[in-house]
Write an enzyme that holds these catalytic residues in place. Structure first.
Site, PDB file in Angstrom:
ATOM      1  N   ASP A  27       0.793  -1.245   0.000  1.00 12.53           N
ATOM      2  CA  ASP A  27       0.000   0.000   0.000  1.00 12.53           C
ATOM      3  C   ASP A  27       0.827   1.298   0.000  1.00 12.53           C
ATOM      4  O   ASP A  27       0.486   2.243   0.739  1.00 12.53           O
ATOM      5  CB  ASP A  27      -0.962   0.016   1.202  1.00 12.53           C
ATOM      6  CG  ASP A  27      -1.931  -1.163   1.222  1.00 12.53           C
ATOM      7  OD1 ASP A  27      -1.830  -2.035   0.339  1.00 12.53           O
ATOM      8  OD2 ASP A  27      -2.784  -1.215   2.120  1.00 12.53           O
ATOM      9  N   ASP A  37      -4.479  -0.927  -1.699  1.00 21.59           N
ATOM     10  CA  ASP A  37      -5.766  -0.736  -1.053  1.00 21.59           C
ATOM     11  C   ASP A  37      -6.676  -0.201  -2.171  1.00 21.59           C
ATOM     12  O   ASP A  37      -6.363   0.820  -2.787  1.00 21.59           O
ATOM     13  CB  ASP A  37      -5.585   0.297   0.072  1.00 21.59           C
ATOM     14  CG  ASP A  37      -6.508   0.083   1.243  1.00 21.59           C
ATOM     15  OD1 ASP A  37      -6.856  -1.075   1.538  1.00 21.59           O
ATOM     16  OD2 ASP A  37      -6.895   1.093   1.880  1.00 21.59           O
ATOM     17  N   HIS A  66     -10.523   0.382  -2.904  1.00 21.84           N
ATOM     18  CA  HIS A  66     -11.899   0.375  -2.394  1.00 21.84           C
ATOM     19  C   HIS A  66     -12.915   0.901  -3.410  1.00 21.84           C
ATOM     20  O   HIS A  66     -12.642   1.890  -4.104  1.00 21.84           O
ATOM     21  CB  HIS A  66     -12.002   1.253  -1.138  1.00 21.84           C
ATOM     22  CG  HIS A  66     -11.144   0.826  -0.004  1.00 21.84           C
ATOM     23  ND1 HIS A  66     -11.054  -0.481   0.422  1.00 21.84           N
ATOM     24  CD2 HIS A  66     -10.330   1.546   0.835  1.00 21.84           C
ATOM     25  CE1 HIS A  66     -10.227  -0.545   1.462  1.00 21.84           C
ATOM     26  NE2 HIS A  66      -9.776   0.668   1.726  1.00 21.84           N
ATOM     27  N   HIS A  83     -10.575   7.039   1.221  1.00 22.92           N
ATOM     28  CA  HIS A  83      -9.202   6.899   0.705  1.00 22.92           C
ATOM     29  C   HIS A  83      -9.129   5.767  -0.309  1.00 22.92           C
ATOM     30  O   HIS A  83      -9.961   4.850  -0.293  1.00 22.92           O
ATOM     31  CB  HIS A  83      -8.235   6.605   1.864  1.00 22.92           C
ATOM     32  CG  HIS A  83      -8.515   5.285   2.531  1.00 22.92           C
ATOM     33  ND1 HIS A  83      -9.513   5.126   3.464  1.00 22.92           N
ATOM     34  CD2 HIS A  83      -7.976   4.060   2.359  1.00 22.92           C
ATOM     35  CE1 HIS A  83      -9.556   3.859   3.857  1.00 22.92           C
ATOM     36  NE2 HIS A  83      -8.641   3.179   3.194  1.00 22.92           N
ATOM     37  N   LYS A 100      -6.693  -5.213  -2.813  1.00 21.79           N
ATOM     38  CA  LYS A 100      -7.311  -5.664  -1.553  1.00 21.79           C
ATOM     39  C   LYS A 100      -8.375  -4.665  -1.121  1.00 21.79           C
ATOM     40  O   LYS A 100      -8.333  -3.500  -1.554  1.00 21.79           O
ATOM     41  CB  LYS A 100      -6.234  -5.805  -0.458  1.00 21.79           C
ATOM     42  CG  LYS A 100      -5.440  -4.520  -0.233  1.00 21.79           C
ATOM     43  CD  LYS A 100      -4.245  -4.760   0.656  1.00 21.79           C
ATOM     44  CE  LYS A 100      -4.539  -4.474   2.111  1.00 21.79           C
ATOM     45  NZ  LYS A 100      -4.797  -3.040   2.403  1.00 21.79           N
ATOM     46  N   CYS A 152      -1.800  -2.474   7.844  1.00 23.97           N
ATOM     47  CA  CYS A 152      -1.773  -3.381   6.700  1.00 23.97           C
ATOM     48  C   CYS A 152      -0.478  -4.189   6.595  1.00 23.97           C
ATOM     49  O   CYS A 152      -0.511  -5.360   6.206  1.00 23.97           O
ATOM     50  CB  CYS A 152      -2.083  -2.613   5.423  1.00 23.97           C
ATOM     51  SG  CYS A 152      -3.802  -2.037   5.423  1.00 23.97           S
TER      52      CYS A 152
HETATM   53  C1  VGL Z   1      -4.744   1.088   5.644  1.00 23.74           C
HETATM   54  C2  VGL Z   1      -6.277   2.167   6.966  1.00 23.74           C
HETATM   55  C3  VGL Z   1      -7.268   1.930   6.037  1.00 23.74           C
HETATM   56  C4  VGL Z   1      -3.316   0.642   5.434  1.00 23.74           C
HETATM   57  C5  VGL Z   1      -5.729   0.835   4.713  1.00 23.74           C
HETATM   58  O1  VGL Z   1      -2.919   0.418   4.275  1.00 23.74           O
HETATM   59  O2  VGL Z   1      -2.579   0.503   6.427  1.00 23.74           O
HETATM   60  N1  VGL Z   1      -5.031   1.756   6.770  1.00 23.74           N
HETATM   61  N2  VGL Z   1      -6.979   1.259   4.920  1.00 23.74           N
HETATM   62 ZN    ZN Z   2      -8.344   1.159   3.288  1.00 27.26          ZN
END
Ligand code: VGL
Ligand code: ZN
Length: 252
Positions: A37, A82, A84, A132, A157, A202
């Site tokens: 990420d 990440d 979404h 995000h 993911k 993560c």
């Molecule tokens: C993450 C918060 C929400 C991360 C992802 O990549 O650590 N943190 N989504």
């Molecule tokens: Zn996230």
């Protein structure tokens, strides 16, 4: 073995030979670097680590990671993203889409970054993050300074709107998995090296699941930055108890 400076020098040289001519031939390690990420939103965007309690600079993971990619011949390189959908359960501004109970009963209103329990299905605890890493937005792109190698494999993911996925393997309810474990098995990977953002979320969950899957797992600490100091310490202890090796990038 490393009692004195002198001993350390001798033994390290001996160890390099033992490794090269004997152990490596027997163990035949196949290595993967998993870069978790390293996306704009966690560095300069809506969930920039600088604005989180630990106030760490997410961008500082980029040069150690680029260095590793330049100097260590990993067999496989994975970039997790990440990723979404707009109606994702983890976004504070989507909280009215699904019934939930707040976990902090003393407060009447939930704030951004508070934890709640969504009633489901699936029933799931969730921190309400700022919006995000929405699929195909600027914030979801890998940071432009991160080196992307030709053979790099992208793994998305957090694509299910109804459950979050901190780990690059399983979602938070262990209901389903990404392609990651299949990719590693197809490449006969034995050893994984994990780094990126965020240390205590993560990266931590990805390392936990990597060791549960049976990979020899190394967590690269100087190439990972986090959200909360306390959680970083907890993550570190938990991983060490599971047998994960905590290392800095120059030791890899
Ligand atoms: C993450 C918060 C929400 C991360 C992802 O990549 O650590 N943190 N989504
Ligand atoms: Zn996230």
């Amino acid at each position: 073995i490393f009692d004195t400076d002198k001993d350390e020098k001798i033994n390290l040289r001996e160890f390099a030979d033992v490794w090269r001519y004997w152990l490596k031939q027997v163990l035949k390690p196949v290595t993967a670097l998993i870069i978790v990420d390293v996306q704009n939103d966690f560095i300069t965007g809506s969930l920039a680590l600088k604005c989180c309690p630990a106030q760490q600079d997410g961008a500082s993971v980029i040069s150690p990671i680029n260095n590793l990619l330049d100097t260590v011949p990993f067999d496989v390189v994975i970039y997790s993203l990440d990723w979404h959908p707009g109606n994702h359960i983890s976004f504070y501004d989507n909280r009215s889409l699904r019934p939930f109970t707040p976990l902090n009963k003393e407060k009447s209103e939930v704030d951004v970054m508070d934890a709640v329990e969504f009633l489901g299905p699936p029933k799931t605890e969730q921190v309400l993050w700022p919006r995000h890493c929405v699929q195909n937005t600027e914030g979801s792109k890998l940071h432009p300074d991160l080196k992307v190698v030709k053979k790099g494999i992208m793994v998305n993911k957090g694509t299910n709107p109804d459950i979050d996925s901190y780990s690059a393997f399983w979602d938070n309810g262990k209901l389903s998995q990404t392609e990651l474990v299949n990719i590693l098995v197809q490449h006969h990977v034995t050893d994984v090296y994990i780094c990126g953002l965020a240390y205590d979320i993560c990266v931590g969950f990805t390392a936990t699941h990597a060791t549960q899957h049976g990979f020899r797992t190394t967590f690269i600490e100087d190439a990972s930055k986090g959200v909360l100091m306390e959680d970083m310490k907890k993550t570190r202890n938990k991983l060490m108890n599971m047998g994960v090796v905590m290392a800095d990038s120059h030791q890899v």
